[in-house]
Design a protein around this motif. Sequence first.
Motif, mmCIF file in Angstrom:
data_model
loop_
_atom_site.group_PDB
_atom_site.id
_atom_site.type_symbol
_atom_site.label_atom_id
_atom_site.label_comp_id
_atom_site.label_asym_id
_atom_site.label_seq_id
_atom_site.Cartn_x
_atom_site.Cartn_y
_atom_site.Cartn_z
ATOM 1 N N TRP A 142 39.996 18.966 -5.490
ATOM 2 C CA TRP A 142 41.457 18.519 -5.479
ATOM 3 C C TRP A 142 42.512 19.415 -4.756
ATOM 4 O O TRP A 142 42.506 20.630 -4.803
ATOM 5 N N ALA A 143 43.257 18.620 -4.055
ATOM 6 C CA ALA A 143 44.297 19.096 -3.479
ATOM 7 C C ALA A 143 45.719 18.519 -3.862
ATOM 8 O O ALA A 143 45.587 17.527 -4.232
ATOM 9 N N ILE A 144 46.452 19.861 -4.679
ATOM 10 C CA ILE A 144 47.739 19.040 -5.257
ATOM 11 C C ILE A 144 48.706 19.752 -4.637
ATOM 12 O O ILE A 144 48.939 20.817 -4.397
ATOM 13 N N HIS A 145 49.560 18.646 -3.936
ATOM 14 C CA HIS A 145 50.846 19.138 -3.188
ATOM 15 C C HIS A 145 51.965 18.782 -4.018
ATOM 16 O O HIS A 145 52.219 17.759 -4.216
ATOM 17 N N LEU A 146 52.871 19.824 -4.409
ATOM 18 C CA LEU A 146 53.966 19.566 -5.208
ATOM 19 C C LEU A 146 55.175 19.130 -4.151
ATOM 20 O O LEU A 146 55.533 19.989 -3.480
ATOM 21 N N LEU A 147 55.531 17.850 -4.349
ATOM 22 C CA LEU A 147 56.633 17.416 -3.488
ATOM 23 C C LEU A 147 57.967 17.877 -3.948
ATOM 24 O O LEU A 147 58.867 18.050 -3.169
ATOM 25 N N ALA A 148 58.217 17.880 -5.459
ATOM 26 C CA ALA A 148 59.369 18.453 -5.766
ATOM 27 C C ALA A 148 59.132 19.068 -7.186
ATOM 28 O O ALA A 148 58.301 18.557 -7.840
ATOM 29 N N GLY A 149 60.210 19.757 -7.721
ATOM 30 C CA GLY A 149 60.054 20.412 -8.872
ATOM 31 C C GLY A 149 59.270 21.880 -9.076
ATOM 32 O O GLY A 149 59.269 22.529 -8.053
ATOM 33 N N GLN A 150 58.856 22.159 -10.321
ATOM 34 C CA GLN A 150 58.045 23.167 -10.513
ATOM 35 C C GLN A 150 56.811 23.035 -11.431
ATOM 36 O O GLN A 150 57.056 22.286 -12.257
ATOM 37 N N ALA A 151 55.965 23.715 -11.196
ATOM 38 C CA ALA A 151 54.624 23.415 -11.988
ATOM 39 C C ALA A 151 53.914 24.830 -12.011
ATOM 40 O O ALA A 151 53.867 25.739 -11.466
ATOM 41 N N ARG A 152 53.065 24.968 -13.250
ATOM 42 C CA ARG A 152 52.309 26.270 -13.527
ATOM 43 C C ARG A 152 50.850 25.390 -14.188
ATOM 44 O O ARG A 152 50.975 24.589 -14.986
ATOM 45 N N PHE A 153 49.784 26.310 -13.786
ATOM 46 C CA PHE A 153 48.458 26.038 -14.248
ATOM 47 C C PHE A 153 48.535 26.787 -15.547
ATOM 48 O O PHE A 153 49.170 27.922 -15.843
ATOM 49 N N ASP A 154 47.645 26.302 -16.567
ATOM 50 C CA ASP A 154 47.272 27.240 -17.719
ATOM 51 C C ASP A 154 46.642 28.650 -17.262
ATOM 52 O O ASP A 154 46.267 28.898 -16.076
ATOM 53 N N ALA A 155 46.794 29.349 -18.480
ATOM 54 C CA ALA A 155 46.479 31.105 -17.996
ATOM 55 C C ALA A 155 44.780 30.865 -17.657
ATOM 56 O O ALA A 155 44.488 31.950 -16.715
ATOM 57 N N ALA A 156 43.964 30.077 -18.066
ATOM 58 C CA ALA A 156 42.608 30.304 -17.794
ATOM 59 C C ALA A 156 42.424 30.060 -16.300
ATOM 60 O O ALA A 156 41.428 30.546 -15.958
ATOM 61 N N SER A 157 43.076 29.539 -15.544
ATOM 62 C CA SER A 157 43.089 29.184 -14.190
ATOM 63 C C SER A 157 43.298 30.247 -13.433
ATOM 64 O O SER A 157 42.666 30.450 -12.241
ATOM 65 N N ALA A 158 44.161 31.229 -14.020
ATOM 66 C CA ALA A 158 44.368 32.547 -13.221
ATOM 67 C C ALA A 158 44.972 32.402 -11.841
ATOM 68 O O ALA A 158 45.157 32.912 -10.931
ATOM 69 N N LEU A 159 45.984 30.945 -11.842
ATOM 70 C CA LEU A 159 46.628 30.595 -10.412
ATOM 71 C C LEU A 159 48.003 31.051 -10.566
ATOM 72 O O LEU A 159 48.636 30.912 -11.655
ATOM 73 N N PRO A 160 48.681 31.202 -9.511
ATOM 74 C CA PRO A 160 50.040 31.538 -9.468
ATOM 75 C C PRO A 160 50.784 30.258 -9.713
ATOM 76 O O PRO A 160 50.414 29.083 -9.602
ATOM 77 N N PRO A 161 52.252 30.088 -10.036
ATOM 78 C CA PRO A 161 52.842 29.043 -10.308
ATOM 79 C C PRO A 161 52.905 28.258 -8.823
ATOM 80 O O PRO A 161 52.828 28.612 -7.901
ATOM 81 N N LEU A 162 53.342 26.828 -8.754
ATOM 82 C CA LEU A 162 53.668 26.201 -7.722
ATOM 83 C C LEU A 162 54.966 25.907 -7.575
ATOM 84 O O LEU A 162 55.759 25.548 -8.730
ATOM 85 N N GLU A 163 55.581 26.035 -6.450
ATOM 86 C CA GLU A 163 57.001 25.672 -6.095
ATOM 87 C C GLU A 163 56.996 24.716 -5.173
ATOM 88 O O GLU A 163 55.852 24.266 -4.552
ATOM 89 N N ALA A 164 58.032 23.768 -4.866
ATOM 90 C CA ALA A 164 58.060 22.601 -4.169
ATOM 91 C C ALA A 164 57.698 22.943 -2.867
ATOM 92 O O ALA A 164 58.060 23.922 -2.061
ATOM 93 N N GLY A 165 56.789 22.242 -2.298
ATOM 94 C CA GLY A 165 56.087 22.509 -0.743
ATOM 95 C C GLY A 165 54.833 23.244 -0.900
ATOM 96 O O GLY A 165 54.149 23.100 0.085
ATOM 97 N N ASP A 166 54.543 23.730 -2.226
ATOM 98 C CA ASP A 166 53.250 24.749 -2.225
ATOM 99 C C ASP A 166 51.977 23.675 -2.397
ATOM 100 O O ASP A 166 52.163 22.473 -2.795
#
Length: 195
Positions: A142-166
């Motif tokens: 999966w490729a998830i492109h954040l168009l707008a807003g903010q998002a966060r993965f669950d702790a188990a994924s160990a991924l940093p948060p997503l900002e718009a454009g990431d």
Amino acid sequence: MTDTGPRVVPANEYRRVRWKNGLGWTREIIREPEADDWNWRVSIAEIEKDAAFSAFPGIERELVLLRGNGLRLRFADGEVRELHPPHDRLRFAGERALVGELLDGPTHDFNLMWRRDAVAAELQHRPLVGPMLFFTEPDTTWAIHLLAGQARFDAASALPPLEAGDTAILQGENERRRFLLEGGGELLAIKLTRL
């Protein structure tokens, strides 16, 4: 799929490269594999003037208007399609000759390309309200492109948060994995499956 594990590609790390035909610029997010004969590629085309698009034989393309007042796609076979704000999109064969014409000023266009004999691709435009689940398999990314807003993965994924454009790249590392994404905004979710 190249198995390099899940990661987030921040917008400021996209690589700015010339179009194949030299007539414009694109910000490349990812290509898999990294070689010139990639199986799929995600980028953001910067269209600053009317120009012919590069030809990509054997490739399917899907274009999504990200920013700007619109883009007219004039195909050599006579078909004409227009992409209007906020996020009109069009899927077409990479072999088709066409010229992109700006309707009113420059545009930025999300550009998904995949080799049709190697990969199946599905692009979804979704609001992000509450949790979303994504499952990866050894043959699914999966490729998830954040168009707008903010998002966060669950702790188990160990991924940093997503900002718009990431963009987050979710790969299964040879096993089925579950990724929980929460936040608010809207995103493009691209499912890529190896054939």
